[in-house]
Every structure is written in structure tokens, then in C-alpha cells.
Design a protein around this motif. Structure first.
Motif: not given
Ligand code: ZN
Length: 452
Positions: A387-389, A416-419, A426-427, A432-433
């Protein structure tokens, strides 16, 4: 094979063996596995997909949620259950939960998974222990697979109703033969013990006050006849739970768990707020894990679990948000902050829990509790869950001296982002899903039908 390069992370928190934090960090992912980790300068400059974070984001391993009841998202903040302790809270909600349907299981699982993913969770365990009407665990598994969360599904169960001295109404309990038959079917259909597996199975009789001693023993024997199927239940949640154990089994919860074969490194128990000192030592010696659920324990006034003592005695501890009807959020970042604050309150000691320790519980701790060595850290060979914050968010203004600690000190509720498994879920803050507004609408509709 496709590759993904994430570069110019402000700080890359690896949770590797050295607990390295890399300034201007980068990582290279191939398909669903992390291949390289280092500084942006050290890593390849291109890949099939490149995400340049511009030096703003803290990147860390995806968070792990070790205890939840997804279906309870349909019954949050019910007025009659707002100010109850555990047993009256359960007895107030059981008749409402008896209206749960397969559609409700599916939609609540998607809603809860969406909330968890937005709050940084990339792996969750869920405990579904009642199957009224047309409900099956298959509906929940399908819902979580569709949204893309890494999942440990628990075949929960209740078999001792009110007429037998248990807490749940008779209409909500199942026969033990049926529970064991369905448990075996689900393991054989879904359990995947390979590295990077997206779905694993757990057997989870609900609690000592809703199943028999036989079912505890039989469930353990069945789970242990397969590799990697774990055991989970609720234990020593509050003082009434301890009293029930003493009155019905003649022993405290930790001793009861031991007597039915429920200590071991393939077992984790939720709550353990009232676990005795002697039981903590036994948990540490046997590697028995604990899902720490501080928000739910506070909400139901159960107490504060002795996490500092557990950690000092080598007990594996992960975080759990617990069911959405006793939290009433499903937010793992909030849970980490609450765990951090309440550990200090319990010990009256500002050093009882550091920000980095609680981030470790939320990642590596949860991974260990779920029996996984392929998640919880950003290192070569690990699953690509991260994840990114963004450190430029207003709540971090003035906190750039230590942005990693700021993730806990300064309340932040989303990523902010999750892979997950290499897939971007999360974009720039958006899932996104799944279509979130439509999901909220369907959840509210089913919730209204269920509660009446
Ligand atoms: Zn629970």
C-alpha cells in the motif's frame, strides 16, 4: 509475464528481517511476486508498468486483518444494541441475524472487503458462523474473490442453542454432523495451501458458549487431517465469558482450550482480553496466536487485552477489526492507531507500544497469526501485496520528521494505492474492482429489509 516498477517512494518500509526503511525506495514486481527491492537508483528504470510516486508516499506491506464477521456490516449501530455488553448485545442481534440471506452474505462481504481494502488491508480472515435461510460460505468466498482481497475463509458454526444451555436461539444452530460434513466439503473445494494462495480455509466453532466440547475436538481433528487448515474461535472475551467457562466446564478459558486440543501454532483465538497470566505463558510456549480487536473490546466494554505482556512472552499477535456490528467500522488503519493508544492506556506507560511496533503487528504479526510466510513484508520472493499513502495529505503537515510514525500518530483512514497479488485494487484513492456507490446502495437496501 508482466512487470511492475514502483519508484521514488518517499520511504519504503520493508518489514524485512532487518526492518529496513529505504529512502527514495523502489520495488520491482513480476506478475504476483516481488522480485527486487532497493533505492530507485539501484533498480531497473523501466518495466511494463511504471508507477512514479514522486517522492511523496510511504509504501508499506499490505495490512492483515485477523478477525472479522463481514455479514455484520448489515447491522451496524442498531439502536437496541448500542449500549450492551457482549452477551446482551448478541442476544439482541441474533433474531435480526436470523433474517440473513445468501444475497446479504454476498453484498455485505463485498461492502466490508471494499472498506477494508480502502483502509490498507490486503489479506483478511472472516468468521461466518450462522447459516440461516439460503446462506452458504460459498456466497462469501465468491464475493471476496470478485473484489480481489486475499482471503482466509472460516467455516464457523454454532451447535448449542438456548435449550441446551447455550447462548444462541435454537433456530440459529446447526447439527454437528452437518457442520462437519460442510466443513470437509469446503476444505476440499477451496483450500489452497500453495505459496501466494489467495484463498485458504479455517475451521471455526464460534465460541465455547455456542458449541459443544465434542465439536471443538472434532473440528480440530478434521482441520489437522489437511495441511495448512487452521483453527480459530473466540476466547476469554470478557468476564461473563470466563464465568460461563467456569460454570459449564469447570475451568478458565485458556485451560478449556488446552483440554480440547486448541493450543498450538495452527490455532489463533480472537480477543483474549481476560486471558490469565498462566494461559499467556502457555500461548507463548505453544505458539498459539491472538487476534487483538481493541475497538470492539472498548465498544462492548470488555476491557483491554494485555498485548504488551503477550508480546513479551512470545505470543503471536495480529490485529482484527472484529465484526462490523461491534466496532462499528471495518478500518484497519484506525484499528492500528487504537491498539497503539490503548496499549499505552492499559499499562499507563507511554513506551508500552511504539508506532513501528503496531505497524509490525498489523503486517508481520497478522501474517504469522494466519500461518503465512509469503505476506507481511516487502522483500524478494514475497507476494506483491503493498500500500502507499501520500505524505502530502493535510493530516501529515508538520509531521515530516518521521512520516512512518506519523501513519499511526496522525489519524489517517485510507490509502492512495493498494496492490494485492500484483493487481492494482486502489488507484489514487479509488477502488478499481467494484462500483462503490452502487454497493453502498445495495447494502443499505438489504440492511433495511433485514432489520425491518
Ligand atoms: Zn468476533
Amino acid at each position: 509475464m508482466s512487470s511492475l516498477l514502483i519508484k521514488h517512494c518517499h520511504t519504503l518500509v520493508t518489514m524485512n528481517a532487518e526492518r529496513q526503511e529505504i529512502a527514495d525506495g523502489a520495488l520491482l514486481v513480476r506478475d504476483n511476486v516481488i522480485e527486487q527491492v532497493g533505492t530507485t537508483e539501484e533498480l531497473p528504470q523501466t518495466a511494463d508498468e511504471v508507477l512514479d510516486l514522486g517522492g511523496r508516499h510511504v509504501v508499506l506491506p499490505g495490512l492483515v486483518n485477523t478477525h472479522h464477521h463481514f455479514y455484520q456490516t448489515l447491522t451496524r449501530a442498531i439502536p437496541a444494541a448500542q449500549n450492551c455488553s457482549l452477551f446482551t448485545w448478541l442476544q439482541t442481534l441474533y433474531p435480526i441475524w436470523a433474517n440473513l440471506t445468501a444475497e446479504g452474505v454476498y453484498i455485505s462481504a463485498q461492502m466490508t472487503a471494499a472498506e477494508l481494502i480502502r483502509s490498507g488491508c490486503t489479506t483478511a480472515s472472516d468468521h461466518l458462523y450462522l447459516y440461516p435461510n439460503d446462506c452458504t460460505l460459498d456466497d462469501e468466498i465468491r464475493a471476496v474473490q470478485d473484489i480481489g482481497l486475499r482471503f482466509h475463509a472460516s467455516r464457523g458454526s454454532m451447535s448449542v442453542g438456548e435449550s441446551q444451555g447455550g447462548l444462541p436461539p435454537d433456530a440459529l444452530v446447526e447439527s454437528e454432523a452437518n457442520i462437519l460434513k460442510d466443513s470437509q466439503r469446503l476444505i476440499e473445494q477451496y483450500h489452497d495451501n500453495t505459496r501466494h494462495a489467495m484463498l485458504r480455509m479455517t475451521l471455526a466453532p464460534c465460541s465455547p458458549f455456542s458449541v459443544s466440547t465434542d465439536l471443538m475436538r472434532e473440528s480440530a481433528a478434521l482441520a489437522r487431517s489437511y495441511t495448512g487448515v487452521r483453527l480459530h474461535t473466540h476466547l476469554a472475551e470478557n468476564k461473563s465469558d470466563v464465568d460461563y467457562s467456569l460454570a459449564n466446564f469447570g475451568m478458565i478459558p485458556g485451560d478449556y482450550a488446552e483440554s480440547v486440543g486448541w493450543l498450538g501454532d495452527d490455532v489463533w483465538h480472537a480477543h483474549c482480553v481476560q486471558l490469565s497470566d498462566d494461559s499467556i505463558l502457555k500461548f507463548g510456549r505453544t505458539g498459539t496466536g491472538v487476534a487483538h480487536c481493541p475497538c470492539s473490546n472498548a465498544r462492548l466494554a470488555s476491557g483491554i487485552a494485555p498485548i504488551r505482556k503477550m508480546l513479551d512472552h512470545g505470543v503471536p499477535v495480529g490485529l482484527g477489526v472484529d465484526g462490523s456490528a461491534s466496532n462499528d467500522a471495518g478500518n484497519l488503519l484506525y484499528e492500528a492507531r487504537t491498539a497503539f493508544l490503548l496499549a499505552r492506556v492499559r499499562e499507563c506507560n507511554p513506551a508500552a507500544m511504539t508506532a513501528r511496533e503496531v505497524l509490525e503487528l498489523a503486517t508481520l504479526g497478522g501474517a504469522r497469526v494466519l500461518g503465512r510466510d509469503d505476506i507481511g513484508a516487502i522483500a524478494p520472493g514475497m507476494s506483491a501485496d503493498l500500500i502507499a499513502i501520500d505524505g502530502d495529505r493535510p493530516q501529515f503537515a508538520g509531521a515530516h520528521h518521521d512520516l512512518v510514525a506519523a501513519l499511526v500518530f496522525c489519524p489517517v483512514d485510507s490509502v492512495d494505492y493498494s496492490f494485492i497479488n500484483g493487481k492494482k485494487v486502489v488507484d489514487r484513492g479509488h477502488l478499481t474492482t467494484v462500483d462503490l456507490p452502487m454497493l453502498v446502495e445495495r447494502t443499505n437496501k438489504i440492511s433495511r429489509q433485514m432489520v425491518g
